[in-house]
Design a protein around this motif. Structure first.
Motif, PDB file in Angstrom:
ATOM      1  N   UNK A  40       1.122  -1.164   0.140  1.00  0.00           N
ATOM      2  CA  UNK A  40       0.150  -0.257  -0.004  1.00  0.00           C
ATOM      3  C   UNK A  40       1.057   1.217   0.186  1.00  0.00           C
ATOM      4  N   UNK A  41       1.236   2.006  -1.360  1.00  0.00           N
ATOM      5  CA  UNK A  41       2.097   3.003  -1.108  1.00  0.00           C
ATOM      6  C   UNK A  41       1.334   4.141  -1.700  1.00  0.00           C
ATOM      7  N   UNK A  42       1.571   5.296  -0.370  1.00  0.00           N
ATOM      8  CA  UNK A  42       0.707   6.866  -1.117  1.00  0.00           C
ATOM      9  C   UNK A  42       2.187   7.462  -1.167  1.00  0.00           C
ATOM     10  N   UNK A  43       1.868   8.501  -1.734  1.00  0.00           N
ATOM     11  CA  UNK A  43       3.025   9.490  -2.109  1.00  0.00           C
ATOM     12  C   UNK A  43       3.864  10.410  -1.819  1.00  0.00           C
ATOM     13  N   UNK A  44       3.308  10.196  -0.217  1.00  0.00           N
ATOM     14  CA  UNK A  44       4.281  10.589   1.205  1.00  0.00           C
ATOM     15  C   UNK A  44       6.089   9.748   1.222  1.00  0.00           C
ATOM     16  N   UNK A  45       5.653   8.659   0.799  1.00  0.00           N
ATOM     17  CA  UNK A  45       6.189   7.782   1.002  1.00  0.00           C
ATOM     18  C   UNK A  45       7.092   6.506   0.032  1.00  0.00           C
ATOM     19  N   UNK A  46       7.525   6.559   0.033  1.00  0.00           N
ATOM     20  CA  UNK A  46       7.736   4.601  -0.605  1.00  0.00           C
ATOM     21  C   UNK A  46       7.273   3.328   0.418  1.00  0.00           C
ATOM     22  N   UNK A  47       7.673   2.505   0.324  1.00  0.00           N
ATOM     23  CA  UNK A  47       7.123   1.306   1.126  1.00  0.00           C
ATOM     24  C   UNK A  47       7.592   0.253   0.263  1.00  0.00           C
ATOM     25  N   UNK A  48       8.094  -0.532   1.576  1.00  0.00           N
ATOM     26  CA  UNK A  48       8.605  -1.920   1.802  1.00  0.00           C
ATOM     27  C   UNK A  48       8.282  -2.565   2.452  1.00  0.00           C
ATOM     28  N   UNK A  49       8.417  -3.952   2.179  1.00  0.00           N
ATOM     29  CA  UNK A  49       7.688  -5.595   2.972  1.00  0.00           C
ATOM     30  C   UNK A  49       9.181  -6.533   2.921  1.00  0.00           C
ATOM     31  N   UNK A  50       9.609  -6.153   3.941  1.00  0.00           N
ATOM     32  CA  UNK A  50      11.474  -6.638   4.399  1.00  0.00           C
ATOM     33  C   UNK A  50      10.869  -8.191   4.214  1.00  0.00           C
ATOM     34  N   UNK A  51      10.068  -9.201   4.831  1.00  0.00           N
ATOM     35  CA  UNK A  51       9.689 -10.146   4.652  1.00  0.00           C
ATOM     36  C   UNK A  51       9.039 -10.917   2.969  1.00  0.00           C
ATOM     37  N   UNK A  52       8.686  -9.926   2.631  1.00  0.00           N
ATOM     38  CA  UNK A  52       8.277 -10.318   1.489  1.00  0.00           C
ATOM     39  C   UNK A  52       9.066  -9.930   0.260  1.00  0.00           C
ATOM     40  N   UNK A  53      10.784  -9.352   0.645  1.00  0.00           N
ATOM     41  CA  UNK A  53      11.489  -8.971  -0.510  1.00  0.00           C
ATOM     42  C   UNK A  53      11.204  -7.752  -0.925  1.00  0.00           C
ATOM     43  N   UNK A  54       9.995  -6.842  -0.864  1.00  0.00           N
ATOM     44  CA  UNK A  54       9.218  -6.324  -1.791  1.00  0.00           C
ATOM     45  C   UNK A  54       9.633  -4.660  -1.116  1.00  0.00           C
ATOM     46  N   UNK A  55       9.796  -4.167  -2.761  1.00  0.00           N
ATOM     47  CA  UNK A  55      10.143  -2.554  -1.858  1.00  0.00           C
ATOM     48  C   UNK A  55       9.031  -1.957  -3.916  1.00  0.00           C
ATOM     49  N   UNK A  56       8.370  -1.068  -3.687  1.00  0.00           N
ATOM     50  CA  UNK A  56       7.624   0.127  -4.360  1.00  0.00           C
ATOM     51  C   UNK A  56       8.046   1.272  -4.387  1.00  0.00           C
ATOM     52  N   UNK A  57       7.992   2.202  -4.894  1.00  0.00           N
ATOM     53  CA  UNK A  57       7.888   3.686  -5.500  1.00  0.00           C
ATOM     54  C   UNK A  57       7.248   3.915  -6.502  1.00  0.00           C
ATOM     55  N   UNK A  58       7.474   5.050  -6.163  1.00  0.00           N
ATOM     56  CA  UNK A  58       6.588   5.589  -7.324  1.00  0.00           C
ATOM     57  C   UNK A  58       7.371   7.258  -7.804  1.00  0.00           C
ATOM     58  N   UNK A  59       6.751   7.967  -9.162  1.00  0.00           N
ATOM     59  CA  UNK A  59       7.549   8.386  -9.225  1.00  0.00           C
ATOM     60  C   UNK A  59       5.885   9.153  -9.967  1.00  0.00           C
ATOM     61  N   UNK A  60       5.216  10.214  -9.255  1.00  0.00           N
ATOM     62  CA  UNK A  60       4.238  10.406  -9.888  1.00  0.00           C
ATOM     63  C   UNK A  60       4.493  12.192 -10.724  1.00  0.00           C
ATOM     64  N   UNK A  61       5.608  12.708 -11.304  1.00  0.00           N
ATOM     65  CA  UNK A  61       5.856  13.456 -12.702  1.00  0.00           C
ATOM     66  C   UNK A  61       5.338  12.783 -13.326  1.00  0.00           C
ATOM     67  N   UNK A  62       6.110  11.211 -13.560  1.00  0.00           N
ATOM     68  CA  UNK A  62       5.731  10.437 -14.668  1.00  0.00           C
ATOM     69  C   UNK A  62       4.447   9.921 -14.185  1.00  0.00           C
TER      70      UNK A  62
END
Length: 97
Positions: A40-62
């Motif tokens: 679950x990702x919001x514009x204010x921060x990146x999000x990660x789930x280390x147990x699942x080896x996941x990392x999400x990042x967004x670029x709202x400009x593009x």
């Protein structure tokens, strides 16, 4: 779109979106199972789930959100959904390990 990976690889899935959104989400669905919300990702921060080896990042400009999976495993083979708000739509990416 389908991605193939080998075990221990690092894979990045991308999702393009349009409009203004407050939150973006990634879901994963294994064959025969219901989709599960993994990020679950919001514009204010990146999000990660280390147990699942996941990392999400967004670029709202593009208007792009990436989901990275490190050290891929057989259990990562699934259908991945990118969604705006808590609703799963037809924007899917299949990952086969």
């Amino acid at each position: 779109m389908a991605f193939k990976c080998t075990l221990s690889n690092y894979v990045t899935l991308s999702c393009n979106y349009s409009g203004n959104v407050r939150s973006l989400q990634w879901y994963r669905q294994h064959p025969g199972s219901k989709p599960e919300n993994i990020i679950y990702y919001t514009e204010s921060s990146s999000q990660s789930e280390p147990k699942l080896r996941l990392y999400a990042v967004a670029d709202k400009e593009i208007k792009l959100m990436n989901l990275s999976i490190s050290s891929t495993q057989m259990d990562d083979s699934a259908l991945y959904y990118c969604a705006l708000q808590p609703t799963v739509t037809g924007n899917t990416t299949a990952l086969k390990c």
